[in-house]
Design an enzyme around this catalytic site. Structure first.
Site, PDB file in Angstrom:
ATOM      1  N   TYR A 121       8.946  -2.637  51.407  1.00  0.00           N
ATOM      2  CA  TYR A 121      10.170  -2.055  51.931  1.00  0.00           C
ATOM      3  C   TYR A 121      11.389  -2.958  51.665  1.00  0.00           C
ATOM      4  CZ  TYR A 121      13.413   0.303  55.011  1.00  0.00           C
ATOM      5  OH  TYR A 121      14.499   0.965  55.493  1.00  0.00           O
ATOM      6  N   ARG A 347      20.652  -4.499  58.445  1.00  0.00           N
ATOM      7  CA  ARG A 347      20.111  -5.582  57.617  1.00  0.00           C
ATOM      8  C   ARG A 347      20.911  -6.891  57.707  1.00  0.00           C
ATOM      9  NH1 ARG A 347      18.628  -4.266  51.801  1.00  0.00           N
ATOM     10  NH2 ARG A 347      16.759  -5.450  52.297  1.00  0.00           N
ATOM     11  N   ASP A 534      -5.508  39.315  18.907  1.00  0.00           N
ATOM     12  CA  ASP A 534      -4.363  38.802  18.158  1.00  0.00           C
ATOM     13  C   ASP A 534      -4.899  38.314  16.809  1.00  0.00           C
ATOM     14  OD1 ASP A 534      -1.887  37.430  17.544  1.00  0.00           O
ATOM     15  OD2 ASP A 534      -2.899  35.593  18.166  1.00  0.00           O
TER      16      ASP A 534
END
Ligand code: GDG
Length: 766
Positions: A121, A347, A534
């Site tokens: 983190y 912070r 196809d």
């Protein structure tokens, strides 16, 4: 019938019952599971007693309301309590028994040891992703062991999530802390519906690629694990898609990434706010006392405010410089204006943040010292968190909101400020580099590095006429009211359902011997079988030049034998002459040029063009809706076409809408004789009448077939597969995403399979 799904090997570990999930794919979700770094509650331990305080963010209330609304919409289906997985150190039993938590969410705490969290983190998230994704490469730290811890932490989240995830869940993962989680979920639970939302900007590829290659690839692959990847703005979504193309080399088509293992869509879903909550709070009693305090403080002065978390992305120093220049340049305003700058602590134990705070405080002190007088301080600086009602009072009584981050994913304060304008009209000055700028064009948009422009913007905002402010603010308010945080959450949920159901239709299931045997046995028993084959890439391998891909004698003989035991259609993009040359002697039907011409076994070539114009009734309302959503665009109608022109509309918005319209049209025109063409600033729908699907519809309608099988290899065959009735068996040749029920990995397997079909019926005894 069990399918084999071409998905990561870990599928064997999946606990879902695949068939059950397939049946239920469009049913509504039964539960929402949110995964975010933070839990929606803050736990407080006061002298041994634990209490929980619900966080006030818009996401929390949006999710609660979403659950209620889903319950209300579908009362018969029981909607389970929403689960929220987030970091937490307390035991689940303890926190879920708290009174405050009980009636809201079921919390699943993820314990992350500090030793991992620091590098996960604090390191990878905050020192690497945050600065880089906000265009601060010089502040980005590529620390040792960051990425390893990031991976470990994402794994810890997954370990908790995997214990509780179950069919019927809508898993909604949030933000840059959990980039790797969606892929982990998809690997183990491929059927789960997963949405990822990024709250910060996604930078341009030139910035993103600064990260080590391994980090880039892991992050992109991680995000692509989600069915839907949401961003705040169209630009962020485009940056992401470009990074996917450049870093992983995947093709992008209409905002979608489609590989053998991935089907994901990226798009813009600008987050909003709980409009009523902010609008109504202005008139609350609890707000009143703060309003009177502000009035007293303001007196007859004008008030400017800003509210931000302490962060270098917010542009504090430039903002202060702009305010200083404003005082300098517009000297008559001195003494008449107060700037209330609120910074929410964050912070501040980290040196870089402490330095930033000191620099801000020194600048505030210097400006106040320079211009302040005995009874007037130009700047009121507050370093603290405000109470909700105090914040509302500040919003509602500020003459200017000065929100000028250098970069911001969205900036909710800008939206909240606008929603709180009801007793008086202020004006918003907003950074053009905040995500919110994409939707708030009626504000005064500024470049946060252009101090001079910001100084002038302050003067313009303070002196703007009341009617102008009202007009601009009301326009923004209306938009916020129409698209609030509840609509935002519902929009994401609804789009995820859609992407998931699209991904089911394109999922690849490789055919095996067991499935082949079952098809052959049904074919054997059929009374009236019909086969569509196809040509290029299916009956013959693709060659360098088409003229080299001619059928050999063996194939001609095999086709002849097949035509003797079933109705056979060769359905190709080749022209009539080519098909006539090789197959006209065989008793089968030929379809040339993708359905433009049909030749029944005994007849002449016919054109299948349809003249019916009733399709316009379905397409016109759809285009009208886009015309209403995009000012300046218009519809043009011709006999065989409807066109949506957008040359006169806002360039960015209209190109986004054009992509959306094309998406919707593609959905709507399936099974209709129409095609979409894109010209210069125009999206046109016109009759085509010649795709393989419409030709096949015509051919299947003409007989009572009890067995229909179609084999094809390319995009035009997808139309064929889609047009067939549910009981038909469609087989694709090659590994790509397809609507076909099963796929052959390689072309030669087709011939071998057709031979087995022929032999089964030739040996038929009854
Ligand atoms: C991420 C992205 C994106 C702020 N101060 C106080 C207070 N607030 C509330 C505001 C607002 C929120 O915090 C801040 O809004 P942001 O938009 O900055 O949101 P974040 O979650 O920090 O950031 C951002 C957002 O996610 C949403 O996707 O917009 O770009 O970085 O709601 O009201 N609330 C109270 N007191 C305060 O002092 N009560």
């Amino acid at each position: 019938m069990p399918y084999i799904v071409l998905l990561p090997s870990s599928i064997s570990r999946c606990f879902y019952n695949y068939e059950k999930m397939t049946d239920n794919r469009s049913s509504e979700y039964k539960r929402i599971v949110i995964v975010a770094y933070r839990l929606p509650f803050t736990m407080k331990n006061r002298s041994g007693t634990l209490t929980a305080v619900q966080n006030s963010g818009g996401l929390v209330s949006a999710v609660l309301s979403l659950t209620d609304r889903m319950r209300g919409q579908n009362p018969s289906a029981s909607m389970d309590k929403t689960v929220w997985v987030g970091r937490g150190d307390y035991d689940a039993g303890l926190i879920n028994s708290l009174e405050e938590v009980k009636n809201t969410f079921e919390l699943v705490p993820v314990k992350i040891p500090d030793s991992i969290n620091e590098k996960f983190y604090g390191g990878f998230c905050n020192d690497l992703i945050w600065p880089l994704f906000h265009y601060f490469p010089s502040m980005t730290v590529f620390g040792q062991g960051y990425f390893e811890s990031y991976k470990k932490a994402n794994r810890l989240f997954f370990n908790e999530l995997r214990k509780i995830i179950r069919p019927g869940d809508f898993v909604w993962i949030h933000d840059y802390q959990l980039f790797l989680l969606p892929e982990m979920v998809r690997e183990e639970f491929p059927e789960a519906s997963v949405s990822f939302f990024l709250h910060i900007p996604f930078p341009s590829y030139e910035v993103f690629r600064i990260m080590p290659d391994g980090h880039q690839k892991a992050i992109l692959r991680g995000m692509l694990g989600a069915d839907l990847i949401g961003f705040h703005t169209h630009d962020y979504a485009q940056h992401f898609l470009k990074s996917v193309r450049r870093s992983l080399g995947y093709d992008i088509s209409l905002n979608s990434v489609m590989t053998e293992e991935i089907y994901s869509r990226a798009d813009a879903f600008p987050i909003s706010i709980d409009f009523n909550k902010f609008h109504d709070a202005v008139l609350l009693k609890e707000t009143e006392k703060y309003i009177s305090r502000i009035r007293k403080q303001k007196r007859d002065r004008l008030l400017i405010f800003s509210v931000d978390r302490l962060d270098y992305t917010k542009g504090f120093i430039n903002r202060l410089a702009a305010f200083e220049l404003f005082l300098e340049r517009y000297s008559k305003m001195r003494g008449r204006v107060i700037f209330n700058m609120v910074i929410v602590p964050s912070r501040d134990t980290i040196a870089r943040y402490q330095d930033m705070k000191k620099e801000i405080e020194a600048t505030v002190g210097r400006i106040n010292g320079k211009y302040g007088t005995l009874d007037w301080n130009p700047i009121i600086y507050q370093y603290k968190s405000l109470r909700f009602n105090e914040l509302i009072a500040l919003y509602s009584h500020s003459d200017v909101g000065l929100l000028t981050p250098l970069r911001d994913g969205m900036n909710l304060v800008a939206k909240e400020y606008v929603a709180s304008q009801r007793q008086q009209y202020g004006m918003l000055i907003l950074s053009g580099l905040a995500g919110a700028a994409a939707e708030m064009s009626e504000s005064i948009l500024v470049n946060p590095s252009d101090v001079s422009q910001m100084a002038d913007a302050i003067f313009e905002a303070l002196t703007m006429r009341e009617e102008d402010k009202k007009k601009r603010i009301e326009a923004m308010k209306k938009r916020l009211q129409d698209y609030d945080v509840y609509s935002w959450a519902e929009d994401i949920l609804r789009t995820t359902v859609k992407v998931k159901s699209d991904s089911w239709s394109f999922r690849v299931r490789i055919i095996n011997r067991d499935i082949e045997n079952r098809i052959i046995s049904t074919f054997y028993k059929a009374k009236k079988p019909l086969l569509f084959l196809d040509y290029d890439g299916t009956l013959v391998p693709i060659r360098e030049f088409p003229e080299l891909a001619v059928p050999d004698l063996q194939l001609i003989l095999l086709t002849e034998r097949l035509a003797a035991v079933a109705d056979v259609v060769i359905i190709s993009g080749r022209n009539k002459d080519f098909l006539d040359k090789w197959f006209s002697n065989i008793n089968l039907t030929l379809v040339a040029e993708h359905g433009a011409f049909i030749r029944y076994s005994s007849g002449e070539w016919e054109s299948s063009l349809d003249q019916d114009a009733s399709w316009k009734e379905k397409i016109r309302p759809l285009m009208t809706r886009y015309t209403n959503r995009c000012k300046g665009s218009f519809i043009e109608e011709k006999r065989v076409s409807l066109s949506w022109h957008y040359r006169n509309a806002d360039e960015d918005l209209s190109s986004l809408r054009a992509v959306e319209l094309k998406n919707e049209l593609e959905e709507s025109i399936f099974n209709m004789p129409l095609q979409i063409l894109e010209g210069h600033k125009v999206v046109e729908v016109k009759m085509s009448g010649y795709n393989k699907g419409t030709a096949a519809k015509k051919l299947t309608a003409s007989g009572n077939y009890d067995f229909i099988l179609a084999i094809g290899d390319d995009k035009t065959d997808e139309e064929l597969f889609h047009a067939l009735p549910d009981y038909a068996i469609s087989l694709k040749v090659g590994k790509g995403p397809t609507r076909a029920k099963y796929s052959f990995l390689k072309q030669p397997a087709v011939t071998a399979f057709v031979r087995r079909l022929v032999e089964s019926r030739e040996n038929k005894t009854d």
